[in-house]
Design an enzyme around this catalytic site. Structure first.
Site, PDB file in Angstrom:
ATOM      1  CG  HIS A   1       5.250   4.525  -5.220  1.00 39.99           C
ATOM      2  ND1 HIS A   1       5.662   3.664  -6.213  1.00 39.99           N
ATOM      3  CD2 HIS A   1       5.813   4.065  -4.062  1.00 39.99           C
ATOM      4  CE1 HIS A   1       6.454   2.742  -5.693  1.00 39.99           C
ATOM      5  NE2 HIS A   1       6.550   2.951  -4.390  1.00 39.99           N
TER       6      HIS A   1
ATOM      7  CB  SER B   1      10.720   3.813  -1.864  1.00 38.35           C
ATOM      8  OG  SER B   1      10.505   3.224  -0.580  1.00 38.35           O
TER       9      SER B   1
ATOM     10  CG  HIS C   1       3.130   0.330  -5.275  1.00 36.40           C
ATOM     11  ND1 HIS C   1       3.280   1.464  -4.519  1.00 36.40           N
ATOM     12  CD2 HIS C   1       3.772  -0.662  -4.595  1.00 36.40           C
ATOM     13  CE1 HIS C   1       3.972   1.169  -3.422  1.00 36.40           C
ATOM     14  NE2 HIS C   1       4.284  -0.098  -3.448  1.00 36.40           N
TER      15      HIS C   1
ATOM     16  N   GLY D   1       0.797  -1.225   0.000  1.00 38.22           N
ATOM     17  CA  GLY D   1       0.000   0.000   0.000  1.00 38.22           C
ATOM     18  C   GLY D   1       0.828   1.272   0.000  1.00 38.22           C
TER      19      GLY D   1
HETATM   20  P1  AMP Z   1       5.948  -2.731  -1.529  1.00 36.74           P
HETATM   21  O1  AMP Z   1       4.618  -2.075  -1.385  1.00 36.74           O
HETATM   22  O2  AMP Z   1       7.103  -1.852  -1.189  1.00 36.74           O
HETATM   23  O3  AMP Z   1       6.021  -4.095  -0.880  1.00 36.74           O
HETATM   24  O4  AMP Z   1       6.113  -3.007  -3.082  1.00 36.74           O
HETATM   25  C1  AMP Z   1       5.159  -3.776  -3.772  1.00 36.74           C
HETATM   26  C2  AMP Z   1       5.702  -4.096  -5.142  1.00 36.74           C
HETATM   27  O5  AMP Z   1       5.951  -2.884  -5.851  1.00 36.74           O
HETATM   28  C3  AMP Z   1       7.028  -4.867  -5.091  1.00 36.74           C
HETATM   29  O6  AMP Z   1       7.039  -5.852  -6.106  1.00 36.74           O
HETATM   30  C4  AMP Z   1       8.024  -3.782  -5.370  1.00 36.74           C
HETATM   31  O7  AMP Z   1       9.236  -4.254  -5.949  1.00 36.74           O
HETATM   32  C5  AMP Z   1       7.271  -2.915  -6.351  1.00 36.74           C
HETATM   33  N1  AMP Z   1       7.850  -1.574  -6.385  1.00 36.74           N
HETATM   34  C6  AMP Z   1       8.105  -0.769  -5.321  1.00 36.74           C
HETATM   35  N2  AMP Z   1       8.703   0.370  -5.723  1.00 36.74           N
HETATM   36  C7  AMP Z   1       8.833   0.273  -7.072  1.00 36.74           C
HETATM   37  C8  AMP Z   1       9.384   1.124  -8.085  1.00 36.74           C
HETATM   38  N3  AMP Z   1       9.929   2.301  -7.787  1.00 36.74           N
HETATM   39  N4  AMP Z   1       9.357   0.695  -9.369  1.00 36.74           N
HETATM   40  C9  AMP Z   1       8.811  -0.515  -9.682  1.00 36.74           C
HETATM   41  N5  AMP Z   1       8.279  -1.352  -8.784  1.00 36.74           N
HETATM   42  C10 AMP Z   1       8.288  -0.978  -7.497  1.00 36.74           C
END
Ligand code: AMP
Length: 280
Positions: free
Chosen positions: A30, A181, A33, A27
């Site tokens: 951005h 992020s 995601h 969640g």
């Molecule tokens: P998270 O919410 O941080 O667990 O991320 C969920 C998914 O989004 C994971 O597969 C991450 O690798 C991907 N993700 C997070 N930040 C980015 C980004 N800047 N570019 C591409 N994918 C991302």
């Protein structure tokens, strides 16, 4: 778009779709995601996303507490992105009293992020396996920004014969190079100003390899040196590793992965870039 909060309700809703793309997230969405969701949308007739801040992958209780959340904002973004099903369970739903099984993925989960965050990848592997069991996706979309996570999930899917195709998506960045992020929201203005140095250090290694550098330790030293000039950045590790096993390399004679982790204030950021030596 249907939003389901229980395993039973999600399984029931999922029966309407033969082929399903899936983007698991924690969640505070951005454009990184949303790039996973867009790719899933393009490659599958129906798309699911999950919103779940998984407590078992956080070693640090404060990091978990401070993790940003915005359920209404996330649902609006997923609806606009054309998502069909959202799984947004509580921690209690995912880990009812007595839950005890954990998935350990082995050596690949013990280096880099696994060394800095003991237990992190057991938490990730366990929740991803549970999500795959509940969501039953045809294809699941992960970001290369978490390159080790992609490698760990691929290893688990092969080892456990899970019937899902893993798709790795490119890292989405701000115009100044900082990888998007959810944690970036917690950077101070001064921290945000220096954060693109992480990407620049990786670019330096990438450019060196493109220009013929092969000694992995020299590449690590060049990245360390690029960041030593930034007093706000406390480096955790720099790595030049095999892209599949994540074992550190002596020489870069084949495609490799440069990665790093650093703290800026109390925000821990990670990033990586592929290294591609020119074949002679
Ligand atoms: P998270 O919410 O941080 O667990 O991320 C969920 C998914 O989004 C994971 O597969 C991450 O690798 C991907 N993700 C997070 N930040 C980015 C980004 N800047 N570019 C591409 N994918 C991302």
């Amino acid at each position: 778009m249907r939003v389901l909060e229980t395993v039973a309700a999600f399984r029931e809703a999922r029966r309407a779709h033969a082929v399903l793309g899936f983007a698991p997230t924690m969640g505070f969405l951005h454009d990184g995601h949303l790039s996973l969701v867009a790719r899933a949308r393009a490659e599958n007739p129906a798309v699911a996303a999950s919103l779940f801040v998984n407590p078992t992958q956080f070693g640090d209780a404060r990091d978990l507490l401070l993790y940003p959340r915005d359920l209404p904002g996330d649902l609006a973004k997923l609806e606009r992105a054309g998502v069909d099903l959202v799984f947004a369970p509580s921690a209690q739903e995912m880990y009812p009293p007595g839950a005890a099984t954990r998935i350990e993925v082995g050596a690949i989960a013990e280096v880099l992020e696994g060394a800095s965050r003991p237990g992190h990848f057991a938490g990730v592997a366990t929740v991803v396996a549970k999500l795959f069991s509940i969501v039953a996706p045809t294809r699941a979309y992960f970001g290369r920004k978490d390159a080790q996570q992609v490698a760990v999930v691929r290893r688990m899917v092969v080892d456990l014969d899970l019937p899902v195709e893993i798709v790795a998506c490119e890292t989405v960045r701000d115009p100044d190079g900082l990888a998007l992020s959810s944690r970036n929201a917690r950077l101070s203005p001064a921290g945000r100003a220096v954060a693109p140095a992480l990407h620049r250090a990786l670019l330096r290694a990438q450019a060196a390899v493109a220009a013929g550098a092969r000694d992995a330790e020299e590449l690590r030293a060049a990245m360390r040196e690029a960041l030593a000039a930034e007093p706000l950045i406390a480096l955790d590790y720099v790595s030049v590793a095999d892209p599949d096993t994540l074992a550190e390399l002596d020489r870069v004679d084949a495609p490799a992965l440069a990665s790093l982790a650093a703290r800026i204030g109390d925000v821990r950021l990670i990033d990586n870039l592929p290294l591609t030596p020119k074949t002679p």
